[in-house]
Write a protein that holds these residues in place. Structure first.
Motif, PDB file in Angstrom:
ATOM      1  N   HIS A 130      30.891  75.765  34.529  1.00 47.30           N
ATOM      2  CA  HIS A 130      31.866  75.270  35.310  1.00 47.30           C
ATOM      3  C   HIS A 130      33.074  74.704  34.216  1.00 47.30           C
ATOM      4  CE1 HIS A 130      29.695  75.415  39.066  1.00 47.30           C
ATOM      5  NE2 HIS A 130      28.931  74.816  38.349  1.00 47.30           N
ATOM      6  N   LEU A 131      34.144  75.308  34.440  1.00 50.85           N
ATOM      7  CA  LEU A 131      35.474  74.942  33.673  1.00 50.85           C
ATOM      8  C   LEU A 131      36.464  74.271  34.306  1.00 50.85           C
ATOM      9  CD1 LEU A 131      36.534  74.900  30.724  1.00 50.85           C
ATOM     10  CD2 LEU A 131      37.299  77.333  30.912  1.00 50.85           C
ATOM     11  N   ILE A 132      36.812  73.060  34.213  1.00 49.73           N
ATOM     12  CA  ILE A 132      38.036  72.511  34.827  1.00 49.73           C
ATOM     13  C   ILE A 132      39.080  72.069  33.689  1.00 49.73           C
ATOM     14  CG2 ILE A 132      38.741  70.432  36.305  1.00 49.73           C
ATOM     15  CD1 ILE A 132      35.901  70.781  37.827  1.00 49.73           C
ATOM     16  N   ALA A 133      40.328  72.263  34.012  1.00 46.17           N
ATOM     17  CA  ALA A 133      41.452  72.095  33.219  1.00 46.17           C
ATOM     18  C   ALA A 133      42.333  71.198  34.235  1.00 46.17           C
ATOM     19  CB  ALA A 133      42.039  72.966  32.433  1.00 46.17           C
ATOM     20  N   THR A 134      42.678  69.724  34.001  1.00 39.68           N
ATOM     21  CA  THR A 134      43.533  69.198  34.736  1.00 39.68           C
ATOM     22  C   THR A 134      44.942  68.621  33.948  1.00 39.68           C
ATOM     23  OG1 THR A 134      42.337  66.900  33.995  1.00 39.68           O
ATOM     24  CG2 THR A 134      41.512  68.153  35.855  1.00 39.68           C
ATOM     25  N   GLY A 135      45.821  68.245  34.668  1.00 39.19           N
ATOM     26  CA  GLY A 135      47.141  67.792  34.222  1.00 39.19           C
ATOM     27  C   GLY A 135      47.229  66.179  33.955  1.00 39.19           C
ATOM     28  N   ASN A 136      48.249  65.911  34.614  1.00 38.99           N
ATOM     29  CA  ASN A 136      48.589  64.279  34.449  1.00 38.99           C
ATOM     30  C   ASN A 136      47.167  63.380  34.874  1.00 38.99           C
ATOM     31  OD1 ASN A 136      51.193  65.085  33.648  1.00 38.99           O
ATOM     32  ND2 ASN A 136      51.950  64.636  35.599  1.00 38.99           N
ATOM     33  N   ASN A 137      46.589  63.621  35.759  1.00 42.82           N
ATOM     34  CA  ASN A 137      45.391  62.878  36.112  1.00 42.82           C
ATOM     35  C   ASN A 137      44.382  63.770  36.651  1.00 42.82           C
ATOM     36  OD1 ASN A 137      45.637  63.226  38.980  1.00 42.82           O
ATOM     37  ND2 ASN A 137      47.645  62.168  38.597  1.00 42.82           N
ATOM     38  N   ALA A 138      43.154  63.105  36.697  1.00 49.14           N
ATOM     39  CA  ALA A 138      41.779  63.875  36.834  1.00 49.14           C
ATOM     40  C   ALA A 138      41.969  64.710  38.130  1.00 49.14           C
ATOM     41  CB  ALA A 138      40.756  62.873  37.017  1.00 49.14           C
ATOM     42  N   SER A 139      42.770  64.138  39.147  1.00 48.02           N
ATOM     43  CA  SER A 139      42.767  65.294  40.606  1.00 48.02           C
ATOM     44  C   SER A 139      43.909  66.230  40.342  1.00 48.02           C
ATOM     45  CB  SER A 139      43.380  64.070  41.749  1.00 48.02           C
ATOM     46  OG  SER A 139      44.512  63.518  41.284  1.00 48.02           O
ATOM     47  N   ASP A 140      44.511  66.279  39.342  1.00 47.41           N
ATOM     48  CA  ASP A 140      45.752  67.334  39.119  1.00 47.41           C
ATOM     49  C   ASP A 140      45.237  68.430  38.475  1.00 47.41           C
ATOM     50  OD1 ASP A 140      47.963  68.796  38.774  1.00 47.41           O
ATOM     51  OD2 ASP A 140      48.780  67.606  37.112  1.00 47.41           O
ATOM     52  N   ILE A 141      44.195  69.611  39.034  1.00 38.56           N
ATOM     53  CA  ILE A 141      43.542  70.559  38.682  1.00 38.56           C
ATOM     54  C   ILE A 141      44.335  71.717  38.285  1.00 38.56           C
ATOM     55  CG2 ILE A 141      41.516  72.074  39.061  1.00 38.56           C
ATOM     56  CD1 ILE A 141      40.246  69.714  40.763  1.00 38.56           C
ATOM     57  N   LEU A 142      44.436  72.113  37.142  1.00 37.49           N
ATOM     58  CA  LEU A 142      45.243  73.269  36.677  1.00 37.49           C
ATOM     59  C   LEU A 142      44.476  74.392  37.055  1.00 37.49           C
ATOM     60  CD1 LEU A 142      46.951  71.830  33.677  1.00 37.49           C
ATOM     61  CD2 LEU A 142      47.828  71.787  35.884  1.00 37.49           C
ATOM     62  N   ILE A 143      43.414  74.315  36.467  1.00 36.71           N
ATOM     63  CA  ILE A 143      42.299  75.721  36.557  1.00 36.71           C
ATOM     64  C   ILE A 143      41.009  75.280  36.976  1.00 36.71           C
ATOM     65  CG2 ILE A 143      41.236  77.514  35.121  1.00 36.71           C
ATOM     66  CD1 ILE A 143      43.845  77.680  33.639  1.00 36.71           C
ATOM     67  N   SER A 144      40.204  75.782  37.543  1.00 40.62           N
ATOM     68  CA  SER A 144      38.608  75.463  37.914  1.00 40.62           C
ATOM     69  C   SER A 144      38.139  76.944  38.288  1.00 40.62           C
ATOM     70  CB  SER A 144      38.640  74.719  39.320  1.00 40.62           C
ATOM     71  OG  SER A 144      37.313  74.310  39.559  1.00 40.62           O
ATOM     72  N   ILE A 145      37.277  76.977  37.283  1.00 37.41           N
ATOM     73  CA  ILE A 145      36.566  78.357  37.282  1.00 37.41           C
ATOM     74  C   ILE A 145      34.995  78.154  37.013  1.00 37.41           C
ATOM     75  CG2 ILE A 145      38.530  79.875  36.626  1.00 37.41           C
ATOM     76  CD1 ILE A 145      37.669  80.023  33.775  1.00 37.41           C
ATOM     77  N   SER A 146      34.195  79.123  37.562  1.00 36.73           N
ATOM     78  CA  SER A 146      32.639  78.971  37.268  1.00 36.73           C
ATOM     79  C   SER A 146      32.159  80.451  36.923  1.00 36.73           C
ATOM     80  CB  SER A 146      32.119  78.672  38.789  1.00 36.73           C
ATOM     81  OG  SER A 146      32.382  77.409  39.120  1.00 36.73           O
ATOM     82  N   LEU A 147      31.077  80.441  36.328  1.00 42.16           N
ATOM     83  CA  LEU A 147      30.401  81.630  35.631  1.00 42.16           C
ATOM     84  C   LEU A 147      29.032  81.553  35.749  1.00 42.16           C
ATOM     85  CD1 LEU A 147      30.956  84.382  34.200  1.00 42.16           C
ATOM     86  CD2 LEU A 147      31.146  82.875  31.824  1.00 42.16           C
ATOM     87  N   VAL A 148      28.230  82.557  36.233  1.00 39.65           N
ATOM     88  CA  VAL A 148      26.760  82.585  36.213  1.00 39.65           C
ATOM     89  C   VAL A 148      26.379  82.753  34.761  1.00 39.65           C
ATOM     90  CG1 VAL A 148      24.773  83.788  36.969  1.00 39.65           C
ATOM     91  CG2 VAL A 148      26.789  83.341  38.631  1.00 39.65           C
ATOM     92  N   THR A 149      25.559  81.889  34.032  1.00 36.78           N
ATOM     93  CA  THR A 149      25.176  81.837  32.929  1.00 36.78           C
ATOM     94  C   THR A 149      23.681  82.075  32.686  1.00 36.78           C
ATOM     95  OG1 THR A 149      27.042  80.539  32.464  1.00 36.78           O
ATOM     96  CG2 THR A 149      25.329  80.506  30.707  1.00 36.78           C
ATOM     97  N   ASN A 150      23.135  83.155  32.269  1.00 36.70           N
ATOM     98  CA  ASN A 150      21.622  83.316  31.931  1.00 36.70           C
ATOM     99  C   ASN A 150      21.060  82.419  30.822  1.00 36.70           C
ATOM    100  OD1 ASN A 150      19.175  84.509  32.427  1.00 36.70           O
ATOM    101  ND2 ASN A 150      19.685  86.355  31.355  1.00 36.70           N
ATOM    102  N   PHE A 151      21.075  81.083  31.058  1.00 35.63           N
ATOM    103  CA  PHE A 151      20.321  80.489  30.000  1.00 35.63           C
ATOM    104  C   PHE A 151      19.017  80.650  29.873  1.00 35.63           C
ATOM    105  CE2 PHE A 151      23.735  77.218  30.982  1.00 35.63           C
ATOM    106  CZ  PHE A 151      24.595  77.344  30.084  1.00 35.63           C
ATOM    107  N   GLN A 152      18.405  80.902  28.520  1.00 33.24           N
ATOM    108  CA  GLN A 152      17.032  81.217  28.479  1.00 33.24           C
ATOM    109  C   GLN A 152      16.437  79.964  27.461  1.00 33.24           C
ATOM    110  OE1 GLN A 152      15.148  83.832  29.570  1.00 33.24           O
ATOM    111  NE2 GLN A 152      17.129  84.505  30.650  1.00 33.24           N
ATOM    112  N   PRO A 153      15.213  79.716  27.823  1.00 39.70           N
ATOM    113  CA  PRO A 153      14.408  78.630  26.869  1.00 39.70           C
ATOM    114  C   PRO A 153      14.453  79.183  25.462  1.00 39.70           C
ATOM    115  CG  PRO A 153      12.966  79.182  29.132  1.00 39.70           C
ATOM    116  CD  PRO A 153      14.263  80.199  28.861  1.00 39.70           C
TER     117      PRO A 153
END
Length: 341
Positions: A130-153
Protein backbone atom coordinates in the motif's frame (compact mmCIF):
# COMPACT_ATOMS: atom_id res chain seq x y z
CA UNK A 1 15.69 10.31 -22.83
CA UNK A 2 18.06 10.10 -25.82
CA UNK A 3 16.86 8.25 -28.93
CA UNK A 4 19.67 6.42 -30.76
CA UNK A 5 19.18 5.42 -34.41
CA UNK A 6 21.41 3.21 -36.59
CA UNK A 7 20.97 3.52 -40.36
CA UNK A 8 21.89 0.69 -42.75
CA UNK A 9 21.70 0.18 -46.52
CA UNK A 10 18.07 -0.97 -46.49
CA UNK A 11 16.88 -0.63 -42.92
CA UNK A 12 17.05 1.73 -40.05
CA UNK A 13 16.82 0.72 -36.40
CA UNK A 14 15.92 2.99 -33.51
CA UNK A 15 16.18 1.99 -29.89
CA UNK A 16 15.47 3.85 -26.70
CA UNK A 17 18.19 4.09 -24.04
CA UNK A 18 17.23 5.33 -20.60
CA UNK A 19 19.96 7.12 -18.69
CA UNK A 20 19.68 7.97 -15.01
CA UNK A 21 21.56 10.38 -12.83
CA UNK A 22 23.42 9.13 -9.80
CA UNK A 23 21.29 8.77 -6.67
CA UNK A 24 21.32 11.48 -4.01
CA UNK A 25 21.32 8.86 -1.28
CA UNK A 26 22.40 5.23 -1.03
CA UNK A 27 21.93 3.33 2.24
CA UNK A 28 23.56 1.50 3.96
CA UNK A 29 27.02 2.50 2.86
CA UNK A 30 29.28 2.06 5.82
CA UNK A 31 30.80 -1.29 6.80
CA UNK A 32 30.85 -0.27 10.46
CA UNK A 33 27.88 2.03 11.03
CA UNK A 34 24.55 1.42 9.32
CA UNK A 35 23.44 5.04 9.51
CA UNK A 36 26.50 6.75 8.07
CA UNK A 37 24.81 6.19 4.81
CA UNK A 38 25.13 9.00 2.32
CA UNK A 39 27.31 8.90 -0.79
CA UNK A 40 28.09 12.46 -1.92
CA UNK A 41 25.71 14.08 0.56
CA UNK A 42 27.12 13.27 4.03
CA UNK A 43 24.40 13.03 6.63
CA UNK A 44 24.26 11.28 9.97
CA UNK A 45 21.19 9.18 10.60
CA UNK A 46 19.56 7.59 13.60
CA UNK A 47 19.14 3.87 14.17
CA UNK A 48 18.10 1.61 16.98
CA UNK A 49 17.84 -2.14 17.35
CA UNK A 50 19.10 -3.18 13.92
CA UNK A 51 21.07 -6.41 13.57
CA UNK A 52 23.07 -8.04 10.81
CA UNK A 53 21.31 -10.70 8.72
CA UNK A 54 21.75 -12.77 5.56
CA UNK A 55 22.23 -10.31 2.73
CA UNK A 56 21.27 -10.03 -0.92
CA UNK A 57 23.15 -12.62 -3.02
CA UNK A 58 24.36 -9.91 -5.41
CA UNK A 59 25.94 -7.90 -2.58
CA UNK A 60 29.18 -8.68 -0.81
CA UNK A 61 28.07 -7.92 2.75
CA UNK A 62 25.21 -8.74 5.10
CA UNK A 63 21.79 -7.21 5.03
CA UNK A 64 20.10 -5.55 8.00
CA UNK A 65 17.35 -7.05 10.15
CA UNK A 66 14.62 -4.86 11.64
CA UNK A 67 12.80 -6.36 14.62
CA UNK A 68 9.22 -5.22 13.95
CA UNK A 69 9.12 -3.09 17.11
CA UNK A 70 8.57 0.62 17.62
CA UNK A 71 12.21 1.54 18.14
CA UNK A 72 13.67 -0.68 15.41
CA UNK A 73 14.25 1.64 12.45
CA UNK A 74 16.79 3.68 10.53
CA UNK A 75 16.20 7.35 9.82
CA UNK A 76 18.09 10.10 8.05
CA UNK A 77 17.47 13.55 6.61
CA UNK A 78 16.93 14.47 3.00
CA UNK A 79 18.53 17.86 3.43
CA UNK A 80 18.87 19.17 -0.10
CA UNK A 81 17.69 22.78 -0.35
CA UNK A 82 16.69 22.70 -4.03
CA UNK A 83 13.15 21.71 -4.99
CA UNK A 84 12.60 18.23 -6.40
CA UNK A 85 10.05 17.53 -9.13
CA UNK A 86 10.61 13.98 -10.42
CA UNK A 87 11.88 11.51 -7.81
CA UNK A 88 12.25 7.79 -7.23
CA UNK A 89 12.94 5.69 -4.15
CA UNK A 90 14.08 2.05 -4.38
CA UNK A 91 14.83 -0.50 -1.68
CA UNK A 92 15.21 -4.28 -1.46
CA UNK A 93 13.30 -6.15 1.25
CA UNK A 94 12.55 -9.62 2.64
CA UNK A 95 9.43 -9.25 4.84
CA UNK A 96 9.15 -11.79 7.66
CA UNK A 97 5.88 -10.62 9.18
CA UNK A 98 2.23 -10.45 8.14
CA UNK A 99 2.23 -6.65 7.92
CA UNK A 100 4.62 -3.74 8.37
CA UNK A 101 5.83 -0.34 7.21
CA UNK A 102 8.74 -0.44 4.77
CA UNK A 103 9.27 3.26 4.30
CA UNK A 104 8.08 6.65 5.54
CA UNK A 105 8.98 10.08 4.20
CA UNK A 106 7.91 13.06 6.31
CA UNK A 107 8.49 16.70 5.48
CA UNK A 108 9.94 18.73 8.32
CA UNK A 109 8.49 22.12 9.31
CA UNK A 110 4.98 21.04 8.36
CA UNK A 111 3.55 24.50 9.00
CA UNK A 112 5.27 25.99 5.93
CA UNK A 113 4.82 25.52 2.20
CA UNK A 114 1.82 24.69 0.03
CA UNK A 115 0.85 22.07 -2.54
CA UNK A 116 3.45 19.56 -1.40
CA UNK A 117 3.71 15.86 -0.64
CA UNK A 118 4.35 15.99 3.08
CA UNK A 119 4.03 12.30 3.95
CA UNK A 120 4.66 9.20 1.86
CA UNK A 121 4.03 5.83 3.52
CA UNK A 122 4.82 2.47 1.91
CA UNK A 123 3.43 -0.48 3.86
CA UNK A 124 2.17 -3.99 3.26
CA UNK A 125 -0.40 -6.37 4.69
CA UNK A 126 -1.24 -9.93 3.67
CA UNK A 127 0.89 -9.88 0.47
CA UNK A 128 -0.49 -6.52 -0.67
CA UNK A 129 1.62 -3.35 -0.74
CA UNK A 130 0.00 0.00 0.00
CA UNK A 131 1.26 3.46 -0.92
CA UNK A 132 -0.27 6.62 0.56
CA UNK A 133 0.84 10.20 -0.13
CA UNK A 134 -0.70 13.01 1.92
CA UNK A 135 -0.62 16.78 1.78
CA UNK A 136 -1.09 19.33 4.55
CA UNK A 137 -2.11 16.74 7.14
CA UNK A 138 -2.53 13.01 7.50
CA UNK A 139 -6.17 13.12 6.37
CA UNK A 140 -5.40 15.11 3.22
CA UNK A 141 -4.81 12.06 1.01
CA UNK A 142 -3.36 12.94 -2.38
CA UNK A 143 -2.81 9.39 -3.63
CA UNK A 144 -3.69 5.95 -2.27
CA UNK A 145 -2.83 2.83 -4.27
CA UNK A 146 -2.44 -0.88 -3.57
CA UNK A 147 -0.57 -3.61 -5.40
CA UNK A 148 -0.56 -7.38 -4.90
CA UNK A 149 3.01 -8.35 -4.06
CA UNK A 150 4.34 -11.89 -4.30
CA UNK A 151 6.71 -11.86 -1.35
CA UNK A 152 8.69 -15.12 -1.12
CA UNK A 153 10.54 -16.51 1.93
CA UNK A 154 14.22 -15.54 1.68
CA UNK A 155 13.52 -13.84 -1.67
CA UNK A 156 14.69 -10.23 -1.98
CA UNK A 157 12.00 -8.05 -3.54
CA UNK A 158 12.80 -4.67 -5.14
CA UNK A 159 10.17 -2.06 -4.25
CA UNK A 160 10.19 1.29 -6.07
CA UNK A 161 8.17 4.49 -5.69
CA UNK A 162 8.45 6.91 -8.62
CA UNK A 163 6.78 10.30 -9.24
CA UNK A 164 6.48 11.90 -12.68
CA UNK A 165 5.97 15.60 -11.98
CA UNK A 166 5.01 16.68 -15.50
CA UNK A 167 2.69 13.70 -15.94
CA UNK A 168 1.33 14.01 -12.37
CA UNK A 169 1.66 10.26 -11.87
CA UNK A 170 2.87 8.35 -8.82
CA UNK A 171 3.86 4.76 -9.58
CA UNK A 172 4.65 1.79 -7.35
CA UNK A 173 6.63 -1.21 -8.56
CA UNK A 174 7.03 -4.52 -6.70
CA UNK A 175 9.24 -6.82 -8.72
CA UNK A 176 7.58 -7.03 -12.15
CA UNK A 177 4.19 -5.73 -10.92
CA UNK A 178 3.23 -2.08 -11.32
CA UNK A 179 0.36 0.27 -10.49
CA UNK A 180 -0.04 4.04 -10.94
CA UNK A 181 -2.36 6.86 -9.99
CA UNK A 182 -2.42 10.49 -11.05
CA UNK A 183 -2.64 13.57 -8.85
CA UNK A 184 -5.02 16.42 -9.67
CA UNK A 185 -2.17 18.92 -9.71
CA UNK A 186 1.58 19.06 -10.13
CA UNK A 187 2.90 18.46 -6.60
CA UNK A 188 6.45 18.98 -5.37
CA UNK A 189 8.08 16.80 -2.74
CA UNK A 190 8.08 18.77 0.51
CA UNK A 191 11.64 19.56 1.59
CA UNK A 192 13.59 19.16 3.76
CA UNK A 193 12.34 15.90 5.18
CA UNK A 194 13.19 12.70 6.99
CA UNK A 195 13.32 9.21 5.53
CA UNK A 196 12.52 6.44 8.01
CA UNK A 197 13.00 2.78 7.12
CA UNK A 198 10.99 0.26 9.11
CA UNK A 199 8.28 2.35 10.71
CA UNK A 200 6.15 5.49 10.86
CA UNK A 201 6.99 8.22 13.32
CA UNK A 202 3.44 9.39 14.13
CA UNK A 203 0.71 7.18 12.77
CA UNK A 204 -0.78 3.85 13.74
CA UNK A 205 1.05 1.57 11.33
CA UNK A 206 2.81 -1.71 12.18
CA UNK A 207 6.59 -1.64 12.31
CA UNK A 208 8.57 -3.69 9.80
CA UNK A 209 9.82 -7.16 10.68
CA UNK A 210 12.37 -8.47 8.19
CA UNK A 211 15.48 -7.70 6.20
CA UNK A 212 16.29 -4.60 4.18
CA UNK A 213 19.20 -3.39 2.08
CA UNK A 214 20.24 -0.98 -0.68
CA UNK A 215 17.88 1.99 -0.43
CA UNK A 216 18.45 4.61 -3.14
CA UNK A 217 16.89 8.04 -3.64
CA UNK A 218 16.95 9.64 -7.11
CA UNK A 219 15.88 13.08 -8.32
CA UNK A 220 14.56 11.37 -11.46
CA UNK A 221 11.62 9.17 -12.43
CA UNK A 222 11.90 5.58 -13.62
CA UNK A 223 9.79 3.97 -16.32
CA UNK A 224 10.44 0.34 -15.45
CA UNK A 225 10.78 0.29 -11.66
CA UNK A 226 14.51 -0.35 -11.79
CA UNK A 227 17.75 1.51 -12.37
CA UNK A 228 20.76 0.33 -14.31
CA UNK A 229 23.29 -1.31 -12.00
CA UNK A 230 21.18 -0.59 -8.92
CA UNK A 231 22.79 -3.26 -6.79
CA UNK A 232 26.27 -2.52 -8.13
CA UNK A 233 25.93 0.94 -6.60
CA UNK A 234 25.45 -0.75 -3.22
CA UNK A 235 28.48 -3.04 -3.24
CA UNK A 236 31.22 -2.39 -0.72
CA UNK A 237 33.45 -1.15 -3.55
CA UNK A 238 31.14 1.88 -3.71
CA UNK A 239 31.38 2.69 -0.03
CA UNK A 240 32.84 6.08 0.87
CA UNK A 241 35.57 6.23 3.50
CA UNK A 242 34.27 5.23 6.91
CA UNK A 243 33.01 8.45 8.47
CA UNK A 244 32.84 7.11 12.00
CA UNK A 245 29.89 6.35 14.27
CA UNK A 246 26.68 8.41 14.28
CA UNK A 247 26.63 11.27 16.77
CA UNK A 248 23.37 10.05 18.32
CA UNK A 249 24.02 8.48 21.70
CA UNK A 250 22.22 5.40 22.98
CA UNK A 251 19.48 5.70 25.57
CA UNK A 252 21.00 5.40 29.07
CA UNK A 253 17.90 3.57 30.27
CA UNK A 254 18.76 0.66 27.98
CA UNK A 255 21.97 -0.07 29.84
CA UNK A 256 20.16 0.30 33.16
CA UNK A 257 17.66 -2.38 32.14
CA UNK A 258 20.19 -5.03 31.12
CA UNK A 259 19.71 -8.19 33.14
CA UNK A 260 15.98 -7.68 33.67
CA UNK A 261 13.11 -9.45 31.93
CA UNK A 262 9.60 -8.25 31.26
CA UNK A 263 6.45 -10.36 31.06
CA UNK A 264 5.01 -9.66 27.59
CA UNK A 265 2.30 -12.32 27.25
CA UNK A 266 0.34 -14.91 29.21
CA UNK A 267 -1.18 -18.00 27.62
CA UNK A 268 0.95 -17.73 24.50
CA UNK A 269 4.17 -19.33 23.34
CA UNK A 270 6.50 -19.17 20.30
CA UNK A 271 5.42 -21.36 17.36
CA UNK A 272 6.98 -24.82 16.88
CA UNK A 273 9.20 -23.40 14.14
CA UNK A 274 11.05 -21.35 16.79
CA UNK A 275 13.31 -23.91 18.42
CA UNK A 276 14.51 -23.24 21.99
CA UNK A 277 18.24 -23.15 22.54
CA UNK A 278 17.84 -24.97 25.87
CA UNK A 279 15.26 -26.16 28.40
CA UNK A 280 15.30 -26.39 32.19
CA UNK A 281 12.98 -28.22 34.58
CA UNK A 282 11.72 -25.37 36.76
CA UNK A 283 8.81 -23.00 37.30
CA UNK A 284 10.98 -20.37 38.97
CA UNK A 285 11.25 -17.24 36.83
CA UNK A 286 14.29 -16.13 38.86
CA UNK A 287 16.16 -19.36 38.14
CA UNK A 288 15.11 -19.18 34.49
CA UNK A 289 16.30 -15.56 34.19
CA UNK A 290 19.62 -16.40 35.86
CA UNK A 291 20.13 -19.27 33.45
CA UNK A 292 19.25 -17.05 30.50
CA UNK A 293 21.93 -14.57 31.60
CA UNK A 294 24.77 -17.07 31.77
CA UNK A 295 27.95 -15.81 30.06
CA UNK A 296 28.20 -16.59 26.33
CA UNK A 297 24.48 -17.41 26.28
CA UNK A 298 22.53 -15.99 23.33
CA UNK A 299 19.26 -16.06 25.27
CA UNK A 300 17.02 -12.98 24.98
CA UNK A 301 13.62 -14.47 25.91
CA UNK A 302 12.12 -17.44 27.74
CA UNK A 303 8.82 -19.24 28.33
CA UNK A 304 7.77 -20.79 31.63
CA UNK A 305 5.28 -23.61 31.16
CA UNK A 306 3.67 -23.92 34.60
CA UNK A 307 1.77 -27.11 33.70
CA UNK A 308 4.75 -29.08 32.41
CA UNK A 309 7.15 -27.27 34.79
CA UNK A 310 9.63 -26.44 32.04
CA UNK A 311 11.46 -23.22 31.19
CA UNK A 312 12.48 -22.89 27.52
CA UNK A 313 15.14 -20.38 26.42
CA UNK A 314 15.19 -18.63 23.03
CA UNK A 315 17.77 -16.58 21.18
CA UNK A 316 15.11 -14.34 19.54
CA UNK A 317 12.29 -12.05 20.62
CA UNK A 318 9.35 -13.83 19.01
CA UNK A 319 6.62 -11.56 20.40
CA UNK A 320 5.26 -10.85 16.91
CA UNK A 321 4.70 -14.57 16.20
CA UNK A 322 3.32 -15.91 19.48
CA UNK A 323 0.53 -18.48 19.22
CA UNK A 324 -2.14 -19.44 21.77
CA UNK A 325 -0.88 -22.10 24.13
CA UNK A 326 -2.97 -24.94 25.48
CA UNK A 327 -1.21 -24.75 28.84
CA UNK A 328 -0.46 -21.97 31.30
CA UNK A 329 2.59 -20.23 29.90
CA UNK A 330 4.29 -16.91 30.61
CA UNK A 331 6.53 -15.35 27.95
CA UNK A 332 9.37 -13.07 29.12
CA UNK A 333 11.64 -10.87 27.00
CA UNK A 334 14.79 -9.01 27.95
CA UNK A 335 13.82 -5.53 29.14
CA UNK A 336 16.60 -4.10 26.99
CA UNK A 337 14.77 -5.37 23.92
CA UNK A 338 11.27 -4.48 25.14
CA UNK A 339 12.05 -0.90 26.12
CA UNK A 340 14.79 -0.04 23.63
CA UNK A 341 13.89 -2.07 20.57
Amino acid sequence: MPLHCVYGFLISECRTIWAYSDPFYIWPLSPSHSTVEIAGHPSVGTASCISSAIGHPALDYNGLELRGSTNSFAEFTLDTTASIEDFSIMLFVVPEGFSGTLFHYEKQNLATGTNEMRNIILSYENMTSHLIATGNNASDILISISLVTNFQPDGWMPITISYDFSGRGLAMYAGDAKTTEDTDEHILLGLPGKIRIGGVSKFGYDSYLGRVTCLQFYDAKTNNGDFDDALIRCTSASWPPDMGPPSVSSYPSCNAMRGYFQLTSRGRTPPPSTVPIASLNTTSKVKCADWCLLPNNACVSFVIDKVHKVCSLYDVDDTAHLIISGSGTDYYVSSTLVNCC
